[in-house]
Design an enzyme around this catalytic site. Sequence first.
Site, PDB file in Angstrom:
ATOM      1  N   HIS A  20     -52.955 -35.299  70.305  1.00  0.00           N
ATOM      2  CA  HIS A  20     -53.138 -35.836  68.956  1.00  0.00           C
ATOM      3  C   HIS A  20     -52.171 -35.173  67.966  1.00  0.00           C
ATOM      4  CE1 HIS A  20     -55.289 -37.194  65.309  1.00  0.00           C
ATOM      5  NE2 HIS A  20     -55.862 -38.094  66.074  1.00  0.00           N
ATOM      6  N   ASP A  22     -56.875 -45.051  64.746  1.00  0.00           N
ATOM      7  CA  ASP A  22     -56.042 -44.557  65.853  1.00  0.00           C
ATOM      8  C   ASP A  22     -56.849 -44.263  67.117  1.00  0.00           C
ATOM      9  OD1 ASP A  22     -57.115 -42.441  64.298  1.00  0.00           O
ATOM     10  OD2 ASP A  22     -55.588 -41.026  64.953  1.00  0.00           O
ATOM     11  N   HIS A  23     -58.182 -44.480  67.061  1.00  0.00           N
ATOM     12  CA  HIS A  23     -59.030 -44.248  68.240  1.00  0.00           C
ATOM     13  C   HIS A  23     -59.737 -45.514  68.725  1.00  0.00           C
ATOM     14  CE1 HIS A  23     -58.603 -39.832  67.962  1.00  0.00           C
ATOM     15  NE2 HIS A  23     -58.275 -40.181  66.720  1.00  0.00           N
ATOM     16  N   HIS A  27     -65.549 -33.751  61.289  1.00  0.00           N
ATOM     17  CA  HIS A  27     -64.399 -34.568  60.886  1.00  0.00           C
ATOM     18  C   HIS A  27     -64.757 -35.280  59.581  1.00  0.00           C
ATOM     19  CE1 HIS A  27     -60.647 -36.545  61.486  1.00  0.00           C
ATOM     20  NE2 HIS A  27     -61.105 -37.705  61.897  1.00  0.00           N
ATOM     21  N   ASP A  64     -61.267 -36.105  66.733  1.00  0.00           N
ATOM     22  CA  ASP A  64     -60.598 -35.230  65.766  1.00  0.00           C
ATOM     23  C   ASP A  64     -61.683 -34.310  65.182  1.00  0.00           C
ATOM     24  OD1 ASP A  64     -58.853 -37.308  66.338  1.00  0.00           O
ATOM     25  OD2 ASP A  64     -58.634 -37.964  64.282  1.00  0.00           O
ATOM     26  N   HIS A 100     -64.738 -41.633  67.631  1.00  0.00           N
ATOM     27  CA  HIS A 100     -65.085 -42.019  66.262  1.00  0.00           C
ATOM     28  C   HIS A 100     -64.309 -43.269  65.878  1.00  0.00           C
ATOM     29  CE1 HIS A 100     -61.412 -39.702  65.753  1.00  0.00           C
ATOM     30  NE2 HIS A 100     -61.335 -40.011  64.475  1.00  0.00           N
TER      31      HIS A 100
HETATM   32 ZN   LIG Z   1     -57.134 -39.445  65.088  1.00  0.00          ZN
HETATM   33 ZN   LIG Z   2     -60.037 -39.320  62.835  1.00  0.00          ZN
END
Ligand SMILES: [Zn+2]
Ligand SMILES: [Zn+2]
Length: 303
Positions: free
Chosen positions: A269, A65-66, A142, A210, A61
């Site tokens: 994570h 942070d990804h 998410h 996530d 996604h």
């Molecule tokens: Zn994340």
């Molecule tokens: Zn996320």
Amino acid sequence: MIDICLAGTGGMMPLRNRWLTTCYSEVQGNGILIDCGEGTQIALAEADVNTNRINTLLITHFHADHISGFPGLMLSLANFQKTSPLYIFTPPSGKEIIQKLSCICSVLPFKIYVDELPPDRFFTFNSPAIPDFEIISAPMNHTTKCLAYRLTLNRKPIFNPEKAKELNIPVQYWKILHRGEIVEFDGNIYTTEMVTDGERKSLAYTYATDTRPNDNLVQLAENADLFICEGMYGDEENVADLRKKGHMNFIDAAHIAKKANVKELWLTHYSPALPNPYAYKDSVRKFFYNTKIPKDGFKTFLS
Ligand SMILES: [Zn+2]
Ligand SMILES: [Zn+2]
């Protein structure tokens, strides 16, 4: 065989000694990376991953942070003289986002192809770079559109040259038969079953981050050899925060691992507010015994 390396294990932001969650796997010399948060190319280097074998990138996604390590990773690949194409698979909006991120690394010596995957259903596909690897994406729960992935290596049965010799099949047809094709030679028809020794079990792992716990994830992880799953916190702490932000804790992940009957669970994570996730090993193992709480660079292979 599938080599797997969880090069980073953090969530939200990189910390000293904890890079953002990213997972590298390799099959027959082809590398697949899942997610590339800030500093991913350094996490891969520290884990001794051969970065220029990456030819497939899966994005779960578009939270920073990804994905925010994308330009840096591209420049590193360019620096390693990568020339073969990179196939990228993403949730919707991937083409636009990748294009925008690419504007600060626009001159690359390799081509990039982006495919957007359906956000609302299970979808099975292959990366053109690794046809033997079947990939399934599934929608998660998410705060933005998010996909989890199951990667399966369907293995050919073992070729038995003695059987081929007994049938007087010339060597030039062996590979063709092993691929599963029929050969007609000297008026006779030969099939794969005649020169191989039975089926070989496929190898599969599922990667999810996530998300909140959900039924799609149980289905996606069913009977997997390895299940890599997010866990922001160790136990029941910060439950309201987890619900609001669309995450889960170690116990949630352990419940899914048990329901899905996976062989092994790796957590990842971890929240920056969780300095010592390893302290929860015993408590999470009460729910699913074969749980590991990896540090960056944790490796295994499936065979
Ligand atoms: Zn994340
Ligand atoms: Zn996320």
